[in-house]
Write a protein that holds these residues in place. Sequence first.
Motif, PDB file in Angstrom:
ATOM      1  N   GLU A 138      52.428   5.753   9.092  1.00  9.90           N
ATOM      2  CA  GLU A 138      53.423   6.751   8.682  1.00  9.90           C
ATOM      3  C   GLU A 138      53.824   7.665   9.846  1.00  9.90           C
ATOM      4  OE1 GLU A 138      51.876   6.770   4.072  1.00  9.90           O
ATOM      5  OE2 GLU A 138      51.451   8.516   5.306  1.00  9.90           O
ATOM      6  N   MET A 139      52.865   7.946  10.748  1.00 10.71           N
ATOM      7  CA  MET A 139      53.199   8.782  11.911  1.00 10.71           C
ATOM      8  C   MET A 139      54.240   8.087  12.791  1.00 10.71           C
ATOM      9  SD  MET A 139      49.611  10.237  13.449  1.00 10.71           S
ATOM     10  CE  MET A 139      50.340  10.740  15.019  1.00 10.71           C
ATOM     11  N   ALA A 140      54.039   6.779  13.012  1.00 12.60           N
ATOM     12  CA  ALA A 140      54.953   6.030  13.878  1.00 12.60           C
ATOM     13  C   ALA A 140      56.305   5.840  13.196  1.00 12.60           C
ATOM     14  CB  ALA A 140      54.335   4.675  14.230  1.00 12.60           C
ATOM     15  N   VAL A 141      56.248   5.517  11.908  1.00 15.80           N
ATOM     16  CA  VAL A 141      57.470   5.281  11.134  1.00 15.80           C
ATOM     17  C   VAL A 141      58.326   6.555  11.089  1.00 15.80           C
ATOM     18  CG1 VAL A 141      58.165   5.010   8.724  1.00 15.80           C
ATOM     19  CG2 VAL A 141      56.675   3.310   9.767  1.00 15.80           C
ATOM     20  N   ALA A 142      57.664   7.712  11.025  1.00 12.50           N
ATOM     21  CA  ALA A 142      58.399   8.994  11.001  1.00 12.50           C
ATOM     22  C   ALA A 142      59.201   9.185  12.292  1.00 12.50           C
ATOM     23  CB  ALA A 142      57.427  10.150  10.804  1.00 12.50           C
ATOM     24  N   GLU A 143      58.817   8.449  13.340  1.00 16.81           N
ATOM     25  CA  GLU A 143      59.541   8.522  14.628  1.00 16.81           C
ATOM     26  C   GLU A 143      60.528   7.364  14.758  1.00 16.81           C
ATOM     27  OE1 GLU A 143      59.020  10.920  17.001  1.00 16.81           O
ATOM     28  OE2 GLU A 143      57.475  11.918  15.816  1.00 16.81           O
ATOM     29  N   GLY A 144      60.751   6.646  13.664  1.00 14.89           N
ATOM     30  CA  GLY A 144      61.717   5.546  13.670  1.00 14.89           C
ATOM     31  C   GLY A 144      61.150   4.236  14.200  1.00 14.89           C
ATOM     32  N   PRO A 170      60.412   1.538   9.167  1.00 14.00           N
ATOM     33  CA  PRO A 170      61.354   2.598   8.779  1.00 14.00           C
ATOM     34  C   PRO A 170      62.605   1.994   8.147  1.00 14.00           C
ATOM     35  CG  PRO A 170      61.414   2.248  11.161  1.00 14.00           C
ATOM     36  CD  PRO A 170      60.369   1.318  10.624  1.00 14.00           C
ATOM     37  N   LEU A 171      63.154   2.682   7.151  1.00 11.44           N
ATOM     38  CA  LEU A 171      64.346   2.199   6.470  1.00 11.44           C
ATOM     39  C   LEU A 171      65.417   3.285   6.523  1.00 11.44           C
ATOM     40  CD1 LEU A 171      62.574   0.681   3.331  1.00 11.44           C
ATOM     41  CD2 LEU A 171      63.522  -0.597   5.277  1.00 11.44           C
ATOM     42  N   ALA A 172      66.638   2.886   6.809  1.00 12.40           N
ATOM     43  CA  ALA A 172      67.707   3.883   6.917  1.00 12.40           C
ATOM     44  C   ALA A 172      68.029   4.436   5.532  1.00 12.40           C
ATOM     45  CB  ALA A 172      68.943   3.230   7.519  1.00 12.40           C
ATOM     46  N   GLY A 173      68.105   5.744   5.430  1.00  9.72           N
ATOM     47  CA  GLY A 173      68.574   6.377   4.196  1.00  9.72           C
ATOM     48  C   GLY A 173      67.571   6.402   3.067  1.00  9.72           C
ATOM     49  N   GLU A 174      66.356   5.969   3.310  1.00  9.23           N
ATOM     50  CA  GLU A 174      65.336   6.050   2.260  1.00  9.23           C
ATOM     51  C   GLU A 174      63.938   6.020   2.880  1.00  9.23           C
ATOM     52  OE1 GLU A 174      64.079   2.635  -0.126  1.00  9.23           O
ATOM     53  OE2 GLU A 174      65.980   1.696   0.449  1.00  9.23           O
ATOM     54  N   LYS A 207      71.471  -2.618   8.377  1.00 11.01           N
ATOM     55  CA  LYS A 207      72.397  -3.201   7.392  1.00 11.01           C
ATOM     56  C   LYS A 207      71.683  -4.261   6.547  1.00 11.01           C
ATOM     57  CE  LYS A 207      76.723  -5.783   7.603  1.00 11.01           C
ATOM     58  NZ  LYS A 207      76.110  -7.106   7.656  1.00 11.01           N
ATOM     59  N   ASP A 208      70.961  -5.151   7.209  1.00  7.81           N
ATOM     60  CA  ASP A 208      70.297  -6.245   6.491  1.00  7.81           C
ATOM     61  C   ASP A 208      69.158  -5.733   5.600  1.00  7.81           C
ATOM     62  OD1 ASP A 208      71.991  -8.085   7.489  1.00  7.81           O
ATOM     63  OD2 ASP A 208      70.564  -9.037   8.866  1.00  7.81           O
ATOM     64  N   ALA A 209      68.419  -4.729   6.106  1.00 10.53           N
ATOM     65  CA  ALA A 209      67.326  -4.177   5.295  1.00 10.53           C
ATOM     66  C   ALA A 209      67.913  -3.590   4.017  1.00 10.53           C
ATOM     67  CB  ALA A 209      66.567  -3.111   6.096  1.00 10.53           C
ATOM     68  N   LYS A 210      69.001  -2.866   4.160  1.00 10.76           N
ATOM     69  CA  LYS A 210      69.637  -2.226   3.002  1.00 10.76           C
ATOM     70  C   LYS A 210      70.080  -3.279   1.988  1.00 10.76           C
ATOM     71  CE  LYS A 210      71.664   1.948   3.471  1.00 10.76           C
ATOM     72  NZ  LYS A 210      72.409   2.851   4.240  1.00 10.76           N
ATOM     73  N   SER A 211      70.762  -4.325   2.436  1.00 12.40           N
ATOM     74  CA  SER A 211      71.278  -5.311   1.478  1.00 12.40           C
ATOM     75  C   SER A 211      70.123  -6.118   0.862  1.00 12.40           C
ATOM     76  CB  SER A 211      72.339  -6.217   2.113  1.00 12.40           C
ATOM     77  OG  SER A 211      71.724  -7.124   2.987  1.00 12.40           O
ATOM     78  N   PHE A 212      69.084  -6.407   1.647  1.00 12.89           N
ATOM     79  CA  PHE A 212      67.957  -7.156   1.071  1.00 12.89           C
ATOM     80  C   PHE A 212      67.250  -6.331  -0.013  1.00 12.89           C
ATOM     81  CE2 PHE A 212      63.380  -8.142   0.993  1.00 12.89           C
ATOM     82  CZ  PHE A 212      63.478  -9.386   0.389  1.00 12.89           C
ATOM     83  N   LEU A 213      67.043  -5.033   0.272  1.00  8.72           N
ATOM     84  CA  LEU A 213      66.342  -4.184  -0.710  1.00  8.72           C
ATOM     85  C   LEU A 213      67.157  -4.043  -1.989  1.00  8.72           C
ATOM     86  CD1 LEU A 213      64.806  -1.494   1.628  1.00  8.72           C
ATOM     87  CD2 LEU A 213      63.618  -3.276   0.383  1.00  8.72           C
ATOM     88  N   ALA A 214      68.483  -3.964  -1.860  1.00 10.82           N
ATOM     89  CA  ALA A 214      69.341  -3.873  -3.059  1.00 10.82           C
ATOM     90  C   ALA A 214      69.179  -5.149  -3.885  1.00 10.82           C
ATOM     91  CB  ALA A 214      70.790  -3.667  -2.648  1.00 10.82           C
ATOM     92  N   TRP A 215      69.151  -6.282  -3.214  1.00  9.69           N
ATOM     93  CA  TRP A 215      68.975  -7.588  -3.863  1.00  9.69           C
ATOM     94  C   TRP A 215      67.623  -7.668  -4.571  1.00  9.69           C
ATOM     95  CZ3 TRP A 215      70.634 -12.105  -5.564  1.00  9.69           C
ATOM     96  CH2 TRP A 215      69.819 -13.238  -5.492  1.00  9.69           C
ATOM     97  N   LEU A 216      66.591  -7.200  -3.879  1.00  8.89           N
ATOM     98  CA  LEU A 216      65.223  -7.203  -4.410  1.00  8.89           C
ATOM     99  C   LEU A 216      65.151  -6.366  -5.681  1.00  8.89           C
ATOM    100  CD1 LEU A 216      62.618  -8.315  -3.011  1.00  8.89           C
ATOM    101  CD2 LEU A 216      62.269  -6.020  -2.097  1.00  8.89           C
ATOM    102  N   ARG A 217      65.730  -5.177  -5.607  1.00  9.81           N
ATOM    103  CA  ARG A 217      65.615  -4.219  -6.717  1.00  9.81           C
ATOM    104  C   ARG A 217      66.477  -4.613  -7.904  1.00  9.81           C
ATOM    105  NH1 ARG A 217      65.513   0.396  -2.214  1.00  9.81           N
ATOM    106  NH2 ARG A 217      63.274   0.785  -2.217  1.00  9.81           N
ATOM    107  N   ALA A 218      67.389  -5.546  -7.691  1.00 11.42           N
ATOM    108  CA  ALA A 218      68.221  -6.021  -8.810  1.00 11.42           C
ATOM    109  C   ALA A 218      67.451  -7.025  -9.666  1.00 11.42           C
ATOM    110  CB  ALA A 218      69.507  -6.642  -8.267  1.00 11.42           C
ATOM    111  N   SER A 219      66.225  -7.354  -9.260  1.00 16.81           N
ATOM    112  CA  SER A 219      65.421  -8.314 -10.033  1.00 16.81           C
ATOM    113  C   SER A 219      65.117  -7.735 -11.418  1.00 16.81           C
ATOM    114  CB  SER A 219      64.121  -8.587  -9.267  1.00 16.81           C
ATOM    115  OG  SER A 219      63.282  -9.411 -10.017  1.00 16.81           O
ATOM    116  N   ARG A 220      65.227  -8.554 -12.459  1.00 14.64           N
ATOM    117  CA  ARG A 220      64.908  -8.092 -13.825  1.00 14.64           C
ATOM    118  C   ARG A 220      63.430  -7.749 -13.887  1.00 14.64           C
ATOM    119  NH1 ARG A 220      64.751 -12.276 -17.157  1.00 14.64           N
ATOM    120  NH2 ARG A 220      65.295 -13.781 -15.546  1.00 14.64           N
TER     121      ARG A 220
END
Length: 357
Positions: A127-133, A168-172, A286-299
């Motif tokens: 988490e320390m490293a991720v907080a630095e991007g 790290p993930l952009a915007g979340e 961009k790809d992380a964002k679209s993959f996560l949206a796809w993942l979370r759309a799972s029923r």
Amino acid sequence: MGLVFRRDNLEKAIAAIAAAGGSDAAEARLVAENLVTANLVGHDSHGIGMMPRYVEALLEGGLHPNRKVEVKLDGGSLLALDGGAGYGQTIGLQATRLAIQRTKQHGLCIAALGNSHHLGRIGHWAEMAVAEGLVSMHFVNVQSFARVAPFAGADRRFGTNPVCIGIPLAGEPPFVLDMATSAVAQGKLRVAHNKRAKIPHGWLIDDQGNPTDDPRWGVIAPLGAMSCFGEHKGYGLAVACELLGGALTGGGVTDYDNKTQRRVLNGMISILIDPVRLGTAGKFEKDAKSFLAWLRASRPAPGHDRVRIAGEPEREYREKREREGVPVDEETWKEIRGAAGKLRLDPGRVDALAHGR
Ligand SMILES: NC(=O)c1ccc[n+]([C@@H]2O[C@H](COP(=O)([O-])OP(=O)(O)OC[C@H]3O[C@@H](n4cnc5c(N)ncnc54)[C@H](O)[C@@H]3O)[C@@H](O)[C@H]2O)c1
């Protein structure tokens, strides 16, 4: 019946015990913050319940307060570090800060840390490293009593060897996969045992190698063993942790040293990458964002409310426990008061601090 404490009060109580064990004020605060944070994010196994064990290790001379990380080799982006059996909360912090600094300089850092006392929740360092991007990957071994059986083996041969990957993930908030390679972290057996609870089959085997639901086989019995998660696959990862975190770091592989029965040493190889320096940051985002949206759309499957990514359950716990307080079972609190007493710190003082008095 359990107890519930506010995080800041609990930190003061635990810091008082660490200080009574010889840590300076800054280290005592680090130890307390690190352990209480593990409780906050739901990993009671790696929280304040570790303090009695740390105190026993201190008294045996297997854990040394106020140590600093020693740089054994400085190759710029390649570091060999030694923790001198100092508190993992100090050593892990210094090692991770150094690795972050080198990653910013070179785009990448591989830090091989040997001989640190217990590094706690490995996600703390990611988490320390991720907080630095930065992307942050960790393979860790555990030198202590062997607790886990190899796949197809019926006795204990190595530790709960954790693996952690922070991205790290952009915007979340980030993805932080942080897990023991045993079917469950050892401390969860201690928590189950203290609560007199049964455990699911698949976590432990008894002295004959048969599955059992009695946490005793993972806590007090000299026989019996924990199982790896995912059969031969988790087992393979556990061996990789031993070879990378133990052998490659120079920290040493699992072995039981009679002189220091209570200490827990961790070896950790950390691999940090700066996605910006790699030149793929835009596409990665961009790809992380679209993959996560796809993942979370799972029923959601029956019995589940939604799909989560690693790191989310910890954030949900943190939000709840910051608000409602940190629950601590009575047995664990009794052990903590006992640990204070061993350091000639009045357990009543620990109670008073934990209750904000
Ligand atoms: N220092 C040491 O020697 C040592 C040894 C072993 C374990 N540990 C630590 O113990 C802690 C607990 O490990 P564990 O294996 O019991 O963790 P766990 O099984 O509770 O969680 C493992 C991972 O799965 C993720 N996860 C949990 N539920 C999920 C869900 N519904 N959807 C998506 N992801 C989900 C979590 O975010 C976490 O990243 C870790 O912090 C680990 O670093 C430390």
